[in-house]
Design a protein around this motif. Structure first.
Motif, short mmCIF file in Angstrom:
data_model
loop_
_atom_site.label_atom_id
_atom_site.label_comp_id
_atom_site.label_asym_id
_atom_site.label_seq_id
_atom_site.Cartn_x
_atom_site.Cartn_y
_atom_site.Cartn_z
N SER A 119 58.26 52.21 30.48
CA SER A 119 59.08 50.89 31.93
C SER A 119 59.12 52.45 32.25
CB SER A 119 60.03 50.14 31.27
OG SER A 119 60.71 50.08 30.96
N TYR A 120 59.81 53.25 31.72
CA TYR A 120 60.54 53.88 32.48
C TYR A 120 59.66 55.41 32.86
CZ TYR A 120 64.66 57.73 32.51
OH TYR A 120 65.46 58.94 33.30
N GLU A 150 58.59 54.31 35.33
CA GLU A 150 58.80 54.35 36.86
C GLU A 150 59.57 55.62 37.47
OE1 GLU A 150 62.65 51.44 37.09
OE2 GLU A 150 63.52 53.53 36.89
N SER A 198 63.05 51.44 32.49
CA SER A 198 62.86 51.13 33.88
C SER A 198 64.53 50.14 34.19
CB SER A 198 61.95 50.68 34.74
OG SER A 198 61.59 49.17 33.91
#
Length: 233
Positions: free
Chosen positions: A29-30, A33, A102
């Motif tokens: 997710s990071y 993002e 994220s």
């Protein structure tokens, strides 16, 4: 993200290439993002770490549990390296504090989500293996995974064992009550408590009701051992 030097002190291993550790702690997710390049998250390191964990744990059990057949060895290994057990280990070393997530994943409880924690733990094994080889990776696994085997097995079998303990020591039945259900469909969070009559034995949180019940059962076993001096192993 907290200082990686602090985490390295906690786990007892100093990376020569700290970027490997950073990648091991980078959730997809990071990476998405922040528009990081493809394969910059920890999924490939998790794949590698999972394999290293399996061979090290298999060798340990083979050498130390010489009276167990293949089936029992497999079940014991599963209890040690399953997602809830690895996530439980992560709490001991505060791994969740160092994971890169994220904003959305962080806000919805991702830092405590068992799947994220266990994957990151396996990724750190892979990172140590690449950075220093099998010896330090094995030491890391022995230090945090292959210790207190009885309690790790108990955690894995906690619902079954709690049922047995309650039947042997109480007139009332063991029940589980759903306390709350939160989060979006793809990241549900359940909170459950284990009860005997009106007495709360333990509470647990998980991405499924079953996982939450398992944690509640383990907490219940620990409480019965401490408060009622009941033998649980």
């Amino acid at each position: 993200m907290k200082d990686l030097k602090e985490f390295q002190k906690t786990i007892g291993y100093e990376f020569r290439d700290e970027s490997l550790l950073r990648q091991a702690l980078t959730h997809s997710s990071y990476a998405n993002e922040h528009h990081m390049k493809k394969l910059s998250d920890n999924e490939r390191l998790e794949f590698l770490g999972d394999a290293v964990l399996e061979i090290v744990s298999s060798e340990f059990l083979y050498l130390n549990y010489t009276d167990l057949n293949e089936g029992k060895l497999s079940r014991l290994r599963a209890s040690i390296v399953c997602e809830p057990t690895l996530a439980y280990i992560c709490k001991e070393i505060n791994l969740g504090d160092y994971v890169l997530l994220s904003k959305g994943e962080d806000m919805t409880g991702g830092r405590n989500r068992k799947s994220i924690l266990s994957d990151a733990f396996e990724a750190t094994i892979g990172a140590i293996f690449l950075d220093g080889g099998m010896e330090p990776a094995s030491k890391y696994i022995h230090r945090f995974v292959l210790n207190d085997i009885e309690h790790k097995q108990l955690f894995y079998d906690s619902k079954t064992r709690l049922q047995e303990v309650v039947q042997a020591n109480f007139k009332e039945a063991l029940t589980y009550e759903l306390l709350s259900e939160s989060g979006p469909d793809h990241a549900k969070q359940f909170e459950v408590r284990a009860m005997v009559g009106s007495r709360t034995l333990g509470t647990g949180v998980g991405s499924t009701k079953k996982a939450a019940e398992q944690e509640a059962a383990y907490e219940g076993l620990m409480r019965l051992h401490k408060e009622d001096s009941i033998k649980i192993i």
